[in-house]
Design a protein around this motif. Structure first.
Motif, PDB file in Angstrom:
ATOM      1  N   ILE A  80      19.032 -26.703  -3.796  1.00 39.29           N
ATOM      2  CA  ILE A  80      18.254 -26.504  -5.015  1.00 39.29           C
ATOM      3  C   ILE A  80      17.751 -25.076  -5.100  1.00 39.29           C
ATOM      4  O   ILE A  80      17.570 -24.548  -6.195  1.00 39.29           O
ATOM      5  N   ASN A 111      16.469 -28.963 -17.460  1.00 39.89           N
ATOM      6  CA  ASN A 111      15.520 -28.003 -18.012  1.00 39.89           C
ATOM      7  C   ASN A 111      16.235 -26.811 -18.601  1.00 39.89           C
ATOM      8  O   ASN A 111      15.876 -26.315 -19.665  1.00 39.89           O
ATOM      9  N   ASN A 162       8.801 -29.153 -11.063  1.00 40.19           N
ATOM     10  CA  ASN A 162       9.743 -29.080  -9.947  1.00 40.19           C
ATOM     11  C   ASN A 162       9.018 -28.952  -8.617  1.00 40.19           C
ATOM     12  O   ASN A 162       9.379 -29.588  -7.628  1.00 40.19           O
ATOM     13  N   ALA A 190      16.716 -32.104 -12.466  1.00 42.91           N
ATOM     14  CA  ALA A 190      15.682 -31.630 -13.386  1.00 42.91           C
ATOM     15  C   ALA A 190      15.912 -30.180 -13.759  1.00 42.91           C
ATOM     16  O   ALA A 190      15.771 -29.799 -14.926  1.00 42.91           O
ATOM     17  N   ILE A 191      16.288 -29.375 -12.781  1.00 41.60           N
ATOM     18  CA  ILE A 191      16.498 -27.946 -13.069  1.00 41.60           C
ATOM     19  C   ILE A 191      17.592 -27.778 -14.112  1.00 41.60           C
ATOM     20  O   ILE A 191      17.447 -27.049 -15.100  1.00 41.60           O
ATOM     21  N   ILE A 198      15.237 -32.886  -8.146  1.00 44.85           N
ATOM     22  CA  ILE A 198      14.931 -31.542  -8.638  1.00 44.85           C
ATOM     23  C   ILE A 198      16.183 -30.883  -9.193  1.00 44.85           C
ATOM     24  O   ILE A 198      16.154 -30.237 -10.241  1.00 44.85           O
ATOM     25  N   SER A 258       7.908 -26.540 -16.460  1.00 45.25           N
ATOM     26  CA  SER A 258       9.002 -27.171 -15.717  1.00 45.25           C
ATOM     27  C   SER A 258       8.991 -26.695 -14.274  1.00 45.25           C
ATOM     28  O   SER A 258       9.282 -27.464 -13.356  1.00 45.25           O
ATOM     29  N   ASN A 259       8.584 -25.449 -14.043  1.00 43.52           N
ATOM     30  CA  ASN A 259       8.433 -24.975 -12.674  1.00 43.52           C
ATOM     31  C   ASN A 259       7.401 -25.805 -11.934  1.00 43.52           C
ATOM     32  O   ASN A 259       7.617 -26.210 -10.786  1.00 43.52           O
ATOM     33  N   GLN A 313      18.197 -22.963  -8.327  1.00 41.72           N
ATOM     34  CA  GLN A 313      17.007 -22.401  -8.955  1.00 41.72           C
ATOM     35  C   GLN A 313      17.182 -20.905  -9.182  1.00 41.72           C
ATOM     36  O   GLN A 313      16.840 -20.385 -10.242  1.00 41.72           O
ATOM     37  N   GLN A 340      15.082 -33.648  -3.564  1.00 43.12           N
ATOM     38  CA  GLN A 340      15.934 -32.492  -3.865  1.00 43.12           C
ATOM     39  C   GLN A 340      16.978 -32.847  -4.919  1.00 43.12           C
ATOM     40  O   GLN A 340      17.252 -32.059  -5.829  1.00 43.12           O
TER      41      GLN A 340
END
Lengths: 110, 1003
Positions: free
Chosen positions: B669, A79, A40, A75-76, A72, A36-37, B673, A69
């Motif tokens: 992000i 995930n 991204n 997605a983050i 992402i 997944s990283n 993260q 962005q």
């Protein structure tokens, strides 16, 4: 730069796949996270242009591309949710099968 | 549009429904089979009556049709069509259906104690009626279908219901085998038929028969013609038991006699003939049509006639003569002459009449004597004179002797065979084969009479005559056979047959039913056939053993067995591949994806772009360094032996990604993260501590003591996927556009529309929610299924708790009473998702979940986790609300409701459930907090004022906020008064759950 990015992304992805194929389920979970990283990173790199300032409406100068962005960010979070679910499944498996070897987990027993 | 066309179908379906009720209710036990038969026969009687009422307009040359939109998005219509051909078949189906239903009632009443058998009825008899009526509905639909797909659906219906009927005595192994074989062959043919029909429809541009028949020239000219005709013919021929697939029909004789009489003589096996006749105007007239159908039909006719003669079982004998007759019909369709279609319709009618009578008579013999073996029967005519008389009439018609209707059928067949249009090569073969088959069929008919009814009794049996209605039923078709031959030509029947032949031929056909047409070649051939047949019959005791020894493998039965074995082998192989090991599946998936990307996707590595360094070399260097860290940390996580270190390396890699994001610059992000990476680290380490030590040590063993070949394999797979990924990424990066289409829109509109400075946040929080405002149903809920998954996980995650049971040794079984509860949770969640499906309308979207939730609520007794799901489902419909604030409000309502329910239901689980709700609410708050609204207190605090407050606020600001207005406008009635729910929340929350106080109390 693009080549380097692509190389890194594919290398990280390959490592993730390798990890995913381990028998140890903990390693598989780590592999999932690594993949997944990589994804991204791919999304980030796929931005149309690179900016100098963050994507704020009141910022002056070339703003970075906001669209990847946003993708992402979604997605983050997803995930993370999926990761938590996989971990909880790992826990259930470990309790029920007394193992974290994916080869020993065959079919659902009651 | 003729609504009357639907009545026969609806009547039969209603009859089937009634019979279905009999099978499950006590009423079925109280009603005797006889009464049931008479009662249910009303359904086909109604159908028959309606069809007869339609007959005058059909005879006048009209075509009736009826249709209704079925799948509008595909342009599919459910349509019915009634022309001469359909009418002929539909009358046969419903007419013989009446007889068979009445007969079945008597057939299922035991022969011995007829007086006292009323109470002994079982529901299983109702089951037979149920299947039979279902079959009747399918068959009627098949012959009335006016659309290729409609026809196919009913076609499959007949296959399935005939399977049920043949396997009716399911305790008998032979019955099961025969039924499976019939289903296997006709079902396989059905698939071919579907493909052929779809081809035809795609060429014709429509699935309706009217259009397909109109496009006949285009179909014949198409280069796909051989394929589509071959497929349709395959479907038709397997259904109509043509050689070499004919062997399923004798195998299906384990069905009860009424079912055999109905399915295997008059209706289902003629479905293929019907289809070919229906498609003839569109597909016929080509060389391929002629040779394929004539050849197969001829072979089937001879095989059926030959093999049938050596049978000892009465029903098998009849089955083979049916095969032979079906071959005749297919052969006739293959000829492209007017007289062939005249012969076709006459043969169809004649065969349906005499063969159903004979099957029913066989049923009587079986019923009264207990056997249908020719070696045990004989001399029963004294005991059963009426049955004998009927059998004789029907057998004479089968033999093709004057003055019966069968004679006419044979005459026209012979006339076709000697027609001058037949190509010269086969002008001897056709008549010769027809004469030979005719002779053998005559001998078969003779066998039935002489071996079973006449002669001396071969075993000690004391048969009785059947009850009057039972023999009266087969008497009807037999007498009709006689009457058509004897009476002066019936006008209406001749016109009906002419219309049927015309619909199939595509041009008018003249049909006369006069038996005597003068002395001509067909008559001479007929005399020869009768002579040869009589001789064969006379020499039967010597010829039949000879036939038995001479008959080789005239069927594809070995091939069929081989095919079954092959399928079993494939299944075995599949279970070998699907061995339940996750790693194998993953490896196959990765390899397959890579291979497909390269082969089908034509993936290749693009030319490498020139090295470019941005304006800031220092920044670029930092980026490269971070990329290196990411890769090395990831590699370290794979190589480090202790799990803890691997997890730390993973975190390092993830944090480097965050750093890279900062350099982008993408602070939003990057923040997320970092948080997620930290959470991941914590959760993973926590999970690690929950795993027992010896388990981890074992895991360590097999992770790092892997065999070399296995390691090499994994590395290769990883490298391969890495290479594919490299090509994908590089292609994407090199070919990406340098002008963004979408981002400028967001940059320009983020501020004015959402009053947010942060564009990313605006996209996530507002723009992605705008789909609700826009009311686009397709976008409204793009996440169907997630609730279902959640419910499944919920159900699964409960189980390990049972581990603490003192007796439990690990794999502790779930207590029995819990399983339905889990099932209910999952089912309810699935139902809610179904309701939330993008295709569902407002009503299902909003209204459905309520009763579903309510039902679960009431059923939910002491089941942990139920409360959360209940209130989720309950409030499901509210997700259609238009704006962010309302959604947030709903999350709180949901929390409160969940709390309320779960507090009552499962106090112990409360924290878990509420944490979920809190997370949802807080997640929205976190994102929303990034907004800095310029006016309106509402967004920041998570509260939008209700209506009157809004008005006041507007007055105060004297600058009405379009945003607040639009957001506060409810889209459906239930959201019009959100205030009470909100007001009630804090109170409840105060009493039960202080944690929410700080976040939800209105400011």
């Amino acid at each position: 730069m693009d080549v380097l990015l692509a190389l890194t992304i594919s290398a990280v992805f390959a490592i993730g796949v390798f990890q995913l194929l381990r028998r140890n389920l903990i390693r598989s979970v780590i592999g999932l996270s690594i993949i997944s990283n990589a994804i991204n990173l791919f999304l980030l790199a796929a931005g149309v242009y690179r900016g100098e300032v963050a994507a704020y409406a009141n910022a002056v100068g070339q703003r970075s591309d906001a669209l990847p962005q946003a993708l992402i960010l979604t997605a983050i979070v997803i995930n993370m949710g999926g990761f938590a679910m996989v971990l909880s499944m790992l826990y259930v498996l470990s309790v029920r099968y007394k193992t974290s070897d994916s080869d020993e987990v065959k079919g659902l027993t009651h | 549009m003729d609504d009357a066309l639907t009545i026969p179908l609806l009547a039969c379906a209603a009859g089937a429904g009634l019979a279905g009720l009999f099978t499950v209710t006590a009423a079925g036990k109280r009603i005797s089979p006889r009464a049931m038969g008479w009662l249910l026969a009303i359904a086909p009687v109604v159908g028959f009556g309606i069809l007869v009422a339609q007959a005058p307009s059909i005879l006048a040359g009209q075509t009736l049709s009826w249709s209704v939109a079925w799948v509008p998005s595909l342009g599919l219509r459910f349509s019915l069509l009634l022309d001469g051909l359909s009418l002929l078949f539909a009358l046969l189906v419903s007419g013989i259906g009446v007889l068979v239903l009445i007969y079945s009632g008597y057939y299922f009443t035991p022969a011995r104690d007829e007086a006292g058998s009323e109470g002994a009825t079982r529901n299983t008899d109702a089951r037979f009626f149920f299947y039979l009526l279902l079959f009747m509905t399918s068959m009627l639909g098949l012959v009335l279908a006016g659309d290729a797909i409609t026809l196919f659906v009913f076609w499959e219906g007949t296959s399935i219901t005939s399977f049920l009927l043949v396997a009716y005595k399911y305790k008998d192994k032979e019955a099961r085998r025969g039924a499976f074989r019939a289903l296997f062959i006709t079902g396989g043919g059905g698939i071919a038929l579907l493909a052929g029909l779809v081809f035809a429809a795609s060429i014709a541009g429509s699935t309706s028969f009217a259009e397909i028949l109109r496009q006949g020239d285009a179909l014949r000219a198409s280069e796909l013609y051989p394929v589509l005709f071959g497929l349709i013919a395959l479907g038709a021929m397997t259904k109509s038991a043509q050689a070499p697939a004919h062997f399923w029909l004798p195998g299906a004789m384990s069905a009860p006699a009424p079912a055999s009489a109905y399915l295997h003589s008059a209706t289902m096996v003629k479905a293929g003939v019907y289809l070919l006749a229906r498609m003839h105007p569109a597909l016929g007239g080509t060389d391929l049509w002629f040779w394929l159908l004539s050849g197969v039909g001829l072979a089937t006719m001879l095989i059926g006639a030959y093999v049938g003669f050596k049978q000892n079982d009465l029903k098998a004998l009849l089955a083979y003569s049916t095969v032979s007759q079906l071959g005749v019909l297919v052969m006739l369709i293959g000829q492209d002459t007017e007289i062939a279609f005249k012969a076709l319709v006459i043969s169809i009618l004649a065969h349906a009449l005499y063969k159903s009578a004979l099957f029913l008579v066989t049923g009587i013999v079986d019923h009264e004597t207990g056997t249908r073996d020719l070696r045990e029967l004989g001399g029963i005519w004294r005991a059963m004179p009426a049955t004998f008389a009927i059998a004789t009439i029907a057998a004479l018609s089968m033999a093709g002797l004057p003055p019966l209707f069968g004679f006419l059928a044979k005459e026209t067949l012979l006339a076709t065979a000697t027609h001058p249009n037949v190509p010269a090569i086969v002008d001897v073969i056709f008549p010769a084969a027809a004469v030979l088959a005719g002779a053998l069929i005559l001998a078969q008919a003779g066998l039935i009479i002489f071996e079973s009814f006449l002669g001396k009794p071969k075993s000690e049996r004391h048969p009785h005559e059947a009850p009057v209605p039972m023999w009266l039923v087969p008497a009807i078709p037999a007498v009709i056979s006689l009457a058509i031959g004897l009476l002066p030509e019936p006008e209406a029947l001749a016109t009906l047959l002419a219309r049927a032949a015309a619909a199939s031929y595509g041009a008018p056909v003249k049909v006369s039913l006069a038996l005597w047409t003068g002395i001509n070649i067909p008559l001479a051939l007929s005399v020869i056939a009768i002579g040869v047949g009589t001789a064969i019959l006379a020499l039967r005791s010597r010829l039949r053993p000879l036939f038995t020894t001479l008959s080789g493998a005239l069927s594809l039965a070995p091939l069929y067995d081989g095919a079954l074995k092959a399928i079993d082998g494939l299944a075995w192989l599949a279970t070998r591949v699907q061995n339940g090991k996750l790693r194998l599946y993953l490896a196959i998936m990765f390899i397959a994806t890579g291979v497909m990307m390269v082969t089908i996707g034509r993936l290749s590595i693009p030319p490498l772009p020139m090295a470019e360094v941005g304006q800031q070399p220092a920044l670029a260097a930092l980026r490269i360094f971070l990329l290196l860290v990411i890769a090395v940390a990831a590699l370290a996580s794979a190589l480090l032996k202790r799990d803890l270190f691997a997890i730390l390396a993973l975190a390092a890699s993830g944090l480097s990604v965050a750093m890279l994001m900062i350099l982008e610059p993408a602070p939003d992000i990057a923040l997320v993260q970092v948080v997620v990476e930290a959470l991941t680290l914590v959760v993973l380490v926590l999970a690690l501590t929950r795993l027992p030590r010896e388990q981890r040590e074992r895991a360590f063993e097999f992770t790092f003591r892997q065999s070399h070949p296995g390691l090499v394999r994994d590395v290769l797979i990883a490298l391969g996927s890495g290479a594919v990924m490299f090509a994908i990424v590089l292609t994407a990066l090199v070919t990406r556009p340098r002008e963004s289409q979408l981002t400028p829109f967001y940059e320009q509109n983020a501020k004015p529309l959402t009053s947010a400075n942060d564009i990313v946040g605006a996209i996530i929080v507002d723009f992605s929610r705008l789909r609700h405002v826009r009311g686009d149903r397709r976008l409204r809920d793009s996440r169907p299924g997630h609730l279902h998954v959640a419910a499944l996980c919920l159900a699964q995650s409960r189980r390990p708790r049972r581990r603490q049971d003192p007796a439990g040794q690990g794999h502790a079984p779930l207590s029995r009473h819990r399983q339905p509860a889990h099932f209910a949770i999952c089912a309810g969640a699935g139902l809610a998702d179904l309701a939330a499906h993008p295709g569902a309308g407002h009503r299902t979207h909003v209204v459905w979940p309520r009763p579903a939730g309510g039902w679960l609520h009431r059923r939910g007794d002491r089941q942990p986790g139920r409360g959360d799901v209940v209130c989720r489902i309950w409030l499901r419909g509210d997700q259609a609300t238009p704006d962010v604030a309302a959604t947030r409000r709903l999350h709180r309502r949901r929390l409160a409701a969940g709390h309320r329910v779960s507090h009552r239901r499962c106090a112990g689980q409360r924290d878990v459930l509420l944490a979920g709700g809190l997370r949802q609410s807080a997640g929205h708050r976190l994102l929303a907090a990034r907004h800095v609204p310029q006016h309106g207190h509402a967004v920041r605090t998570g509260h939008l004022p209700d209506r009157h407050r809004q008005r006041r606020a507007d007055a105060r600001h004297a600058r009405p906020s379009c945003r607040c207005r639009s957001r506060d406008r409810p889209t459906d009635g239930r959201n019009r008064h959100p205030a009470p729910a909100r007001r009630s929340d804090p109170r409840r929350i105060q009493s039960g759950w202080p944690a929410d106080n700080s976040t939800t109390r209105p400011t």
